[in-house]
Scaffold this motif. Structure first.
Motif, short mmCIF file in Angstrom:
data_model
loop_
_atom_site.label_atom_id
_atom_site.label_comp_id
_atom_site.label_asym_id
_atom_site.label_seq_id
_atom_site.Cartn_x
_atom_site.Cartn_y
_atom_site.Cartn_z
N UNK A 138 -3.51 -39.00 6.20
CA UNK A 138 -2.66 -37.96 5.63
C UNK A 138 -1.20 -38.37 5.80
N UNK A 139 -0.42 -38.23 4.73
CA UNK A 139 1.00 -38.58 4.78
C UNK A 139 1.81 -37.34 5.15
N UNK A 140 2.67 -37.49 6.14
CA UNK A 140 3.57 -36.42 6.60
C UNK A 140 4.99 -36.98 6.67
N UNK A 141 5.97 -36.10 6.78
CA UNK A 141 7.30 -36.52 7.20
C UNK A 141 7.29 -36.61 8.72
N UNK A 142 8.45 -36.89 9.32
CA UNK A 142 8.51 -36.91 10.79
C UNK A 142 8.72 -35.52 11.37
N UNK A 143 8.70 -34.50 10.51
CA UNK A 143 8.86 -33.12 10.97
C UNK A 143 10.28 -32.60 10.88
N UNK A 144 11.24 -33.46 10.60
CA UNK A 144 12.63 -33.01 10.51
C UNK A 144 13.04 -32.69 9.08
N UNK A 145 12.24 -33.09 8.11
CA UNK A 145 12.57 -32.87 6.70
C UNK A 145 11.30 -32.51 5.93
N UNK A 146 11.51 -32.12 4.68
CA UNK A 146 10.41 -32.08 3.73
C UNK A 146 9.76 -33.45 3.63
N UNK A 147 8.55 -33.50 3.13
CA UNK A 147 7.97 -34.77 2.71
C UNK A 147 8.40 -35.09 1.28
N UNK A 148 8.65 -34.04 0.48
CA UNK A 148 9.01 -34.16 -0.94
C UNK A 148 7.82 -34.56 -1.80
N UNK A 390 8.32 -26.98 2.90
CA UNK A 390 8.28 -26.84 4.35
C UNK A 390 8.35 -28.21 5.01
N UNK A 391 8.90 -28.27 6.23
CA UNK A 391 8.89 -29.52 6.98
C UNK A 391 7.47 -29.89 7.40
N UNK A 392 6.51 -28.98 7.23
CA UNK A 392 5.11 -29.26 7.54
C UNK A 392 4.34 -29.75 6.31
N UNK A 393 5.05 -30.03 5.24
CA UNK A 393 4.42 -30.51 4.00
C UNK A 393 3.63 -31.80 4.27
N UNK A 394 2.46 -31.90 3.64
CA UNK A 394 1.67 -33.12 3.80
C UNK A 394 0.81 -33.35 2.56
N UNK A 395 0.28 -34.57 2.43
CA UNK A 395 -0.61 -34.89 1.32
C UNK A 395 -1.60 -35.96 1.76
N UNK A 396 -2.89 -35.73 1.56
CA UNK A 396 -3.89 -36.74 1.92
C UNK A 396 -3.83 -37.95 0.98
N UNK A 397 -3.98 -39.13 1.56
CA UNK A 397 -3.99 -40.35 0.77
C UNK A 397 -5.07 -40.30 -0.30
N UNK A 398 -6.27 -39.91 0.10
CA UNK A 398 -7.40 -39.89 -0.84
C UNK A 398 -7.15 -38.92 -1.99
N UNK A 399 -6.47 -37.83 -1.74
CA UNK A 399 -6.19 -36.87 -2.80
C UNK A 399 -5.30 -37.48 -3.87
N UNK A 400 -4.31 -38.26 -3.46
CA UNK A 400 -3.45 -38.92 -4.44
C UNK A 400 -4.24 -39.93 -5.26
N UNK A 401 -5.08 -40.68 -4.59
CA UNK A 401 -5.87 -41.70 -5.29
C UNK A 401 -6.85 -41.06 -6.27
N UNK A 402 -7.47 -39.96 -5.88
CA UNK A 402 -8.39 -39.26 -6.78
C UNK A 402 -7.64 -38.63 -7.96
N UNK A 403 -6.41 -38.18 -7.73
CA UNK A 403 -5.62 -37.62 -8.83
C UNK A 403 -5.37 -38.67 -9.90
N UNK A 404 -5.08 -39.90 -9.49
CA UNK A 404 -4.89 -40.98 -10.47
C UNK A 404 -6.19 -41.21 -11.24
N UNK A 405 -7.32 -41.21 -10.54
CA UNK A 405 -8.62 -41.36 -11.21
C UNK A 405 -8.82 -40.25 -12.24
N UNK A 406 -8.47 -39.04 -11.85
CA UNK A 406 -8.62 -37.90 -12.77
C UNK A 406 -7.72 -38.08 -13.99
N UNK A 407 -6.49 -38.56 -13.80
CA UNK A 407 -5.58 -38.77 -14.93
C UNK A 407 -6.11 -39.82 -15.89
#
Length: 417
Positions: A138-148, A390-407
């Motif tokens: 899972x990709x996160x920021x260091x907690x001080x910022x958004x992940x964007x 939120x500074x707690x924003x996160x995204x799973x690696x696999x979710x991004x990869x599956x989104x590309x497959x879906x596209x």
């Protein structure tokens, strides 16, 4: 993830993109883009699209990035399909100097980092989906910022799709029209996109959250600026003369329905949300956002704010309170009456990629809100992210990869007559 593990294309792009500052600024909304940083992000993405072999790459004076991808063999005469994401980050949390890192999540709290001795973490109680993500990276920021991830994940996923299509000419697709736009987070978004020049017949935004989320219904949205003008005299002689703007502003807020705030609403329930306050005893400005899926209820909410102002003006004098309302976007649901296939194909593409889709009436808006009501039907696809704004924003690696497959599967559905 092992320290030396190779990143997939979409993840590598995302990790680069989030480190480029591009926060928008609602206090400078009369200018597009609202911040110079967005020009830098736009220029960077323009170069990315050129390297990917896109045609007609353009970065304009308003930080709009557009490009074309030629249709695959046999699909040249079919209507062009648009894909859109926004390049700005929200102002609700720090967004400068993002330091992304990958956490191998084994359960419990997902810790982004430690900031000033305080652990910044997301609990399974806050995000129940965490229980399904055990064992994932899972990709996160260091907690001080958004992940964007909102919405640089969408940008990265679209670029990764373009690379897949470039690298494998056998993948079918119509001509694709790409748009990366500024200032979505402050309600401008795709408002300056020239739709005739863009050339898409239909479009999708990639700006949702959890994997499989799909929406073609949004809030109706308005911003309300409430200005309170006080009457100031020396406090020692203030009796029956002074009108303290701070006090009146407090009364205004107390009259806004307390259980119709975001923290007390869900689903199709609308809300009033105070987002800023500034001023002094002489003058105060409150800013609200007003939201509702239902058009009649949306209009009624705006009238409530006018009625509160009228009530306080009757008490303190005409002109004490002024309410200025500005529409930001409308519910886009009606735009799909004539093209339900946009919904069906998106749901099918998710299932074909191994994703179980779910349809929601999104409690927010996307660039698709504006585009749909301007005549370019544009539902919204998920990016895979969580905890946006939120500074707690996160995204799973696999979710991004599956989104590309879906596209990949989605664009193929527009390559047949």
């Amino acid at each position: 993830m092992a320290e030396n593990a190779e990143l997939s294309d979409v993840v590598e792009r995302f990790m680069r993109y989030v480190q480029i500052d591009s926060q928008s600024n609602p206090d400078n909304e009369d200018q597009t883009p609202s911040t110079p940083e967005q020009h830098k992000m736009a220029a960077y993405l323009g170069e990315e699209l050129r390297v990917l072999g896109c045609d007609d790459v353009r970065v304009d004076e308003h930080a709009y990035v557009t490009a074309s991808v030629a249709a695959s063999e046999g699909a040249e005469g079919l209507p062009a399909l648009g894909l859109c994401a926004h390049l700005d980050s929200v102002v609700d949390a720090p967004a400068s100097g993002v330091k992304p890192h990958i956490v191998h999540y084994e359960g419990g709290d997902l810790v982004a980092g430690v900031v000033d001795g305080v652990t910044v973490a997301t609990t399974p109680e806050q995000v129940p989906d965490l229980k399904k993500l055990e064992g994932q990276d899972i990709i996160c920021s260091d907690g001080s910022t958004l992940l964007s991830a909102d919405d640089k994940a969408g940008v990265a996923e679209i670029c990764a799709l373009v690379k897949r299509l470039r690298d494998d000419p056998s993948l079918p697709h119509p001509a694709l029209k790409i748009a990366f736009v500024p200032d979505e987070e402050i309600g401008h978004g795709a408002s300056l996109l020239d739709l005739k020049e863009f050339g898409a017949t239909w479009c999708y935004t990639v700006d949702g959250e959890a994997l499989g989320e799909f929406c073609y219904e949004t809030f109706n949205a308005a911003e309300a600026k409430v200005r309170v003008r006080g009457v100031m005299v020396h406090p020692g002689t203030a009796k029956d003369i002074m009108v303290n703007a701070i006090t009146v502003a407090g009364e205004f807020q107390s009259l806004v329905p307390a259980f119709e705030r975001p923290e007390h609403t869900e689903g199709r329930e609308g809300f009033y949300h105070p987002i800023s306050i500034k001023g002094s005893a002489s003058e105060v400005e409150l800013c609200y956002i007003v939201r509702d899926h239902d058009s009649a209820k949306f209009e009624a909410r705006q009238q409530v704010l006018r009625d509160i102002a009228a009530f306080l003006n009757a008490r303190y004098g005409e002109g004490t309170v002024e309410v200025e309302l500005r529409e930001q976007y409308r519910n886009m649901v009606e735009a799909f009456d004539d093209c339900p296939f946009l919904i069906d194909r998106a749901l099918e593409a998710n299932r074909e990629a191994g994703i179980e889709p779910f349809v929601i009436a999104v409690r927010g808006g996307t660039d698709g809100s504006q585009l749909s009501l301007r005549g370019l039907p544009c539902p919204n696809l998920a990016t895979g992210g969580y905890n946006a704004h939120s500074v707690r924003e996160f995204i799973p690696v696999r979710s991004m990869e599956l989104t590309v497959e879906m596209l990949v599967r989605l664009v193929a559905k527009f390559a047949v007559a």
